[in-house]
Enzyme design. Structure first.
Site, PDB file in Angstrom:
ATOM      1  N   THR B 150     -48.234  49.878  52.758  1.00  0.00           N
ATOM      2  CA  THR B 150     -48.801  48.561  53.053  1.00  0.00           C
ATOM      3  C   THR B 150     -49.098  47.801  51.756  1.00  0.00           C
ATOM      4  O   THR B 150     -49.697  48.356  50.841  1.00  0.00           O
ATOM      5  CB  THR B 150     -50.098  48.753  53.859  1.00  0.00           C
ATOM      6  OG1 THR B 150     -49.798  49.553  55.006  1.00  0.00           O
ATOM      7  CG2 THR B 150     -50.678  47.418  54.296  1.00  0.00           C
ATOM      8  N   GLU B 151     -48.707  46.543  51.734  1.00  0.00           N
ATOM      9  CA  GLU B 151     -48.900  45.655  50.569  1.00  0.00           C
ATOM     10  C   GLU B 151     -48.218  46.196  49.320  1.00  0.00           C
ATOM     11  O   GLU B 151     -48.558  45.822  48.203  1.00  0.00           O
ATOM     12  CB  GLU B 151     -50.394  45.403  50.283  1.00  0.00           C
ATOM     13  CG  GLU B 151     -51.254  45.051  51.487  1.00  0.00           C
ATOM     14  CD  GLU B 151     -50.864  43.750  52.166  1.00  0.00           C
ATOM     15  OE1 GLU B 151     -49.945  43.068  51.682  1.00  0.00           O
ATOM     16  OE2 GLU B 151     -51.478  43.426  53.213  1.00  0.00           O
ATOM     17  N   LEU B 152     -47.280  47.098  49.500  1.00  0.00           N
ATOM     18  CA  LEU B 152     -46.583  47.762  48.391  1.00  0.00           C
ATOM     19  C   LEU B 152     -47.553  48.496  47.468  1.00  0.00           C
ATOM     20  O   LEU B 152     -47.285  48.678  46.281  1.00  0.00           O
ATOM     21  CB  LEU B 152     -45.738  46.747  47.593  1.00  0.00           C
ATOM     22  CG  LEU B 152     -44.251  47.096  47.390  1.00  0.00           C
ATOM     23  CD1 LEU B 152     -43.548  47.347  48.721  1.00  0.00           C
ATOM     24  CD2 LEU B 152     -43.518  46.023  46.623  1.00  0.00           C
ATOM     25  N   ALA B 153     -48.701  48.895  48.043  1.00  0.00           N
ATOM     26  CA  ALA B 153     -49.716  49.590  47.245  1.00  0.00           C
ATOM     27  C   ALA B 153     -49.202  50.967  46.841  1.00  0.00           C
ATOM     28  O   ALA B 153     -48.853  51.783  47.690  1.00  0.00           O
ATOM     29  CB  ALA B 153     -51.006  49.730  48.052  1.00  0.00           C
ATOM     30  N   SER B 351     -54.656  45.758  57.156  1.00  0.00           N
ATOM     31  CA  SER B 351     -55.178  45.213  55.891  1.00  0.00           C
ATOM     32  C   SER B 351     -55.559  43.738  56.020  1.00  0.00           C
ATOM     33  O   SER B 351     -56.422  43.257  55.302  1.00  0.00           O
ATOM     34  CB  SER B 351     -54.157  45.393  54.782  1.00  0.00           C
ATOM     35  OG  SER B 351     -53.006  44.621  55.051  1.00  0.00           O
TER      36      SER B 351
END
Lengths: 394, 408
Positions: B150-153, B351
């Protein structure tokens, strides 16, 4: 009588106090016309209510009288600045008064003072200024808006007589504005138990009710979320209370310019789960907040009077209040603390919540005090002042 | 010198919360906006984005795949979006399935709920990845082998986790401070991992399309495909150019009148006109290209903001308190076996809910730059916490029942 608000368009205690005082005065024989800045929606059999303009009432929790800080410039949500607002009201009151007969003008709080002075100039009648708060209160103990201070100082200097809602307020008027103490008389606010609306058994805070059944404790506050009310101190104390007993929840009822800051502060203090913000409430949801609480806290930094602990007493809820309030001059059966003493505030909250015996005792005695409350004593005091003044001018 | 573009779109919509007051806690357990009189209702948002973005973009992509046998695309699509498409926009779902049926659309793995669970609850994170995998298999008939969080985290632990979990590739932001002198236009290996390969977003080229395309104040405006290809060819080094962006770039973030669809139309033909140019799917790049180096990313990097960290979601104390409150309920909720409760809890992990509480831009008055259904981050926080209180009540009721059973 000149006033800035009356229920149901009141933003706080001022409107309620004006209404109940007028009622008590009327029952002692005063013939009252009450002039509001907006067009009234409710009428009463004991007095005439007039609007100085056709405008409708402002939204409930943003009435100008408390938001004196907004009046420095013409910006913000108000179309008119301080000077214009007062001038407009004074001008319109002046027009209305041309066709009225009256012996005395009684004006409530700073925004109406200029209109009172204008009436004395034109009609030669005595004027009484009733101070429910001064600018230092609204600014949370600091100077506040210099323009508002100037209005207050000048008007009180010129007034025939001044009523202050507490000894504390009287002292502040003397200290801040150098008004002679013998011109100022204390007229404590009160509550009429006869018109007090009690809560029914069905509380609207279902979640809090569940928590209480599980042994949680509820601490409540109700009021405007503004610097004067000292809520950051309560949230700092709340952190300590929650450390001691995590099963404590703080119910904060109201709205104001400090809302976002307080929400953030609760999160910063790591107690976001223990603090519930309901926003502005009136009617049953406001009554239910008083009655669901185990303890009501009024941590005000500077409270000219403060009726909420008396209301809490009416709902059987004991209070912890700051010494920096007019209420602490009157209410005996409650806990008291200096608003700045966070450790002691926390300690008293913890102590009270731990001892049901103490809560019960406070609640019972506060209730006895509540039942003895009446506006009549204050109304008698004001009425006798009216008589003297009218006699002096006659 | 042969050069490839990896063109990857990320599609997601959360379940937005309705206005939920503390007075409803214990009384009402429907948290999500299903009032279609409200223009922010989940259904109406899906329908609006479908019309503006999903349908026209998929129509365009389908035609391009048809016209250019060497055009390839990559996608990630969350479970939350898929279930809403199934409910309200089955034609959009079909259009995605049509793309997949060409064999040239590769779908990446991620959490079903678009959550940050990796950082809070590892077993829950793994369950959500598994749930997403099953959903993709069921709807698209392919099993993802490349992971995007998620969110490229991303950080080293995630790289190592994905390696252990058997993924052959993982995506991250090609952010200069972590790359140092390295170029994002090659494949790398996460520090401490054995087999997995790391694909890094070329954020300059990606953001030229995703963020700057319609900005008339930008010196690169107007962006034509010729100009864009010149920029790629002007790069000294590189085997792959990873163009990663939100799906909603097409038609929603960049409206149709910016010419974004014409840009998309021209890109494959013009890029493929040189024989050493190609488009690749993730797996193909991973199979064909060698890693150049290990990349050590200790602090979490994301694809958001100038900070490229998690502060948009977890930067202030409201966000931290809210997410901690949610994950603290996890163990009891999972133990309840109540699937409605579990699903509600998981939807609250998206998120987006925490993003709405971000105060970074609010203090600058720049609220309009980012979409939020709330008037302020403080309102977002209070509304979320009101829902949390009800979830807490449902969890507590479950515990009460256990205690009762044990004492009987």
């Amino acid at each position: 009588m000149l006033g800035w608000e009356l229920p149901p368009h009141n933003s706080g205690g001022l409107g309620v106090a004006c209404l109940q005082l007028s009622k008590a005065l009327a029952s002692s024989g005063a013939d009252i016309s009450f002039i509001l800045p907006y067009s009234p929606t409710a009428g009463y059999d004991f007095m005439k209510v007039l609007g100085a303009s056709d405008a409708t009432a402002p939204i409930p929790y943003a009435t100008g009288v408390y938001e004196s800080y907004k009046y420095l410039t013409a910006s913000g949500s108000f179309d008119l600045d301080l000077h214009d607002q007062q001038e407009l009201y004074a001008h319109r009151v002046g027009l209305l008064a041309e066709s009225m007969e009256f012996d005395i003008v009684h004006a409530h709080d700073w925004l109406t003072f200029r209109a009172a002075l204008l009436l004395r100039e034109r009609h030669g009648c005595p004027i009484v200024l009733h101070v429910h708060s001064i600018e230092r209160d609204r600014a949370g103990g600091h100077g506040g808006n210099p323009l508002v201070r100037k209005v207050e100082a000048t008007s009180m200097l010129l007034a025939d007589h001044v009523f202050a809602v507490s000894e504390r307020t009287k002292q502040m008027i003397v200290d801040d504005y150098g008004i002679p103490a013998d011109k100022i008389e204390v007229a404590h606010n009160s509550i009429d138990p006869d018109v007090f609306e009690f809560s029914d058994g069905n509380n609207s805070y279902h979640y809090l009710k569940y928590l209480k059944d599980k042994g949680w404790r509820v601490v409540a506050n109700a009021g405007r979320l503004t610097v004067q009310k000292g809520l950051p101190h309560l949230l700092a104390a709340a952190r300590q209370v929650v450390d001691y007993n995590p099963r404590t929840v703080f119910l904060i009822v109201g709205d104001g310019e400090q809302k976002d800051e307080l929400i953030r502060l609760a999160a910063d203090n790591g107690i976001a789960r223990n603090v519930i913000f309901t926003g502005f409430q009136r009617g049953q949801r406001l009554r239910d907040a008083f009655s669901i609480a185990d303890l009501f806290v009024m941590p005000s930094i500077s409270e000219p009077f403060g009726l909420t602990p008396f209301e809490a007493a009416g709902y059987g809820t004991p209070s912890l209040i700051s010494y920096q309030s007019g209420a602490s001059e009157v209410l005996r059966s409650c806990l008291k603390v200096d608003f700045w003493d966070i450790d002691l505030m926390a300690s008293k909250i913890i102590g009270a919540l731990r001892s049901q015996a103490l809560l019960d005792e406070l609640s019972r005695n506060a209730r006895i005090e509540f039942e003895k409350l009446s506006w009549q004593q204050t109304a008698d005091k004001i009425n006798s002042r009216y008589q003297k003044m009218a006699g002096a001018y006659a | 010198m042969s050069r490839s573009i990896i063109f990857y779109l990320h599609a997601h919509q959360p379940w937005r919360l309705r206005n939920y007051t503390i007075f409803e806690a214990t009384q009402s357990h429907n948290y999500f906006d299903t009032d279609d009189a409200n223009s922010n209702s989940n259904r109406r948002v899906i329908e609006k984005v479908a019309q503006k973005s999903y349908l026209p973009t998929n129509r365009k992509l389908n035609a391009l795949l048809d016209k250019h046998p060497d055009f390839k695309i990559n996608l990630s699509i969350t479970g939350l979006l898929l279930e809403q498409l199934e409910a309200w926009a089955p034609d959009v779902l079909t259009s995605f399935q049509d793309l997949a049926s060409t064999g040239r659309l590769e779908i990446a793995s991620e959490t079903y709920y678009h959550s940050l669970a990796f950082f809070y609850d590892r077993p829950e994170f793994e369950r959500q990845v598994e749930q997403h995998k099953r959903k993709i298999e069921q709807l698209f008939g392919q099993t993802p082998t490349v992971f995007r969080n998620t969110e490229l985290a991303y950080n080293n632990q995630l790289g190592q986790w994905a390696d252990q979990a058997g993924f052959k590739g993982i995506l991250a932001e090609g952010w200069d401070p972590v790359l140092g002198w390295r170029s994002p236009n090659f494949l790398y290996r996460p520090a401490g991992a054995e087999n997995i390969k790391l694909l890094l977003k070329n954020y300059r080229l990606s953001d030229d399309i995703a963020f700057r395309f319609g900005n008339r104040d930008w010196e690169g405006w107007p962006l034509t495909v010729d100009k864009f290809i010149n920029w790629i060819n002007g790069t000294d080094h590189g085997e792959v150019f990873n163009l990663f962006m939100d799906y909603e770039t097409f038609g929603e973030h960049q409206w149709e009148d910016t010419g974004i669809f014409d840009f998309l139309e021209d890109l494959p033909e013009k890029w493929l006109s040189k024989p050493d140019h190609s488009f690749m799917n993730f797996s193909e790049a991973i199979d064909k290209l060698e890693v150049k180096d290990d990349i050590d990313i200790q602090n979490t990097v994301t694809w958001a903001d100038t900070e490229r960290d998690l502060t948009a979601w977890l930067g202030n104390s409201m966000q931290q308190e809210a997410i901690k409150a949610v994950y603290d309920l996890g163990e009891t909720i999972m133990g309840s076996g109540d699937w409605q409760l579990i699903d509600d809890w998981r939807r609250l992990q998206a998120s987006d809910h925490f993003y709405y509480m971000c105060t970074k831009w609010f203090s600058d008055g720049d609220v309009h730059a980012y979409f939020s259904p709330y008037k302020s981050p403080y309102d977002a926080f209070l509304n979320f916490m009101n829902v949390y209180h009800d979830l807490h009540w449902r969890t507590a009721i479950f515990q009460d029942n256990i205690i009762q059973k044990e004492t009987v």
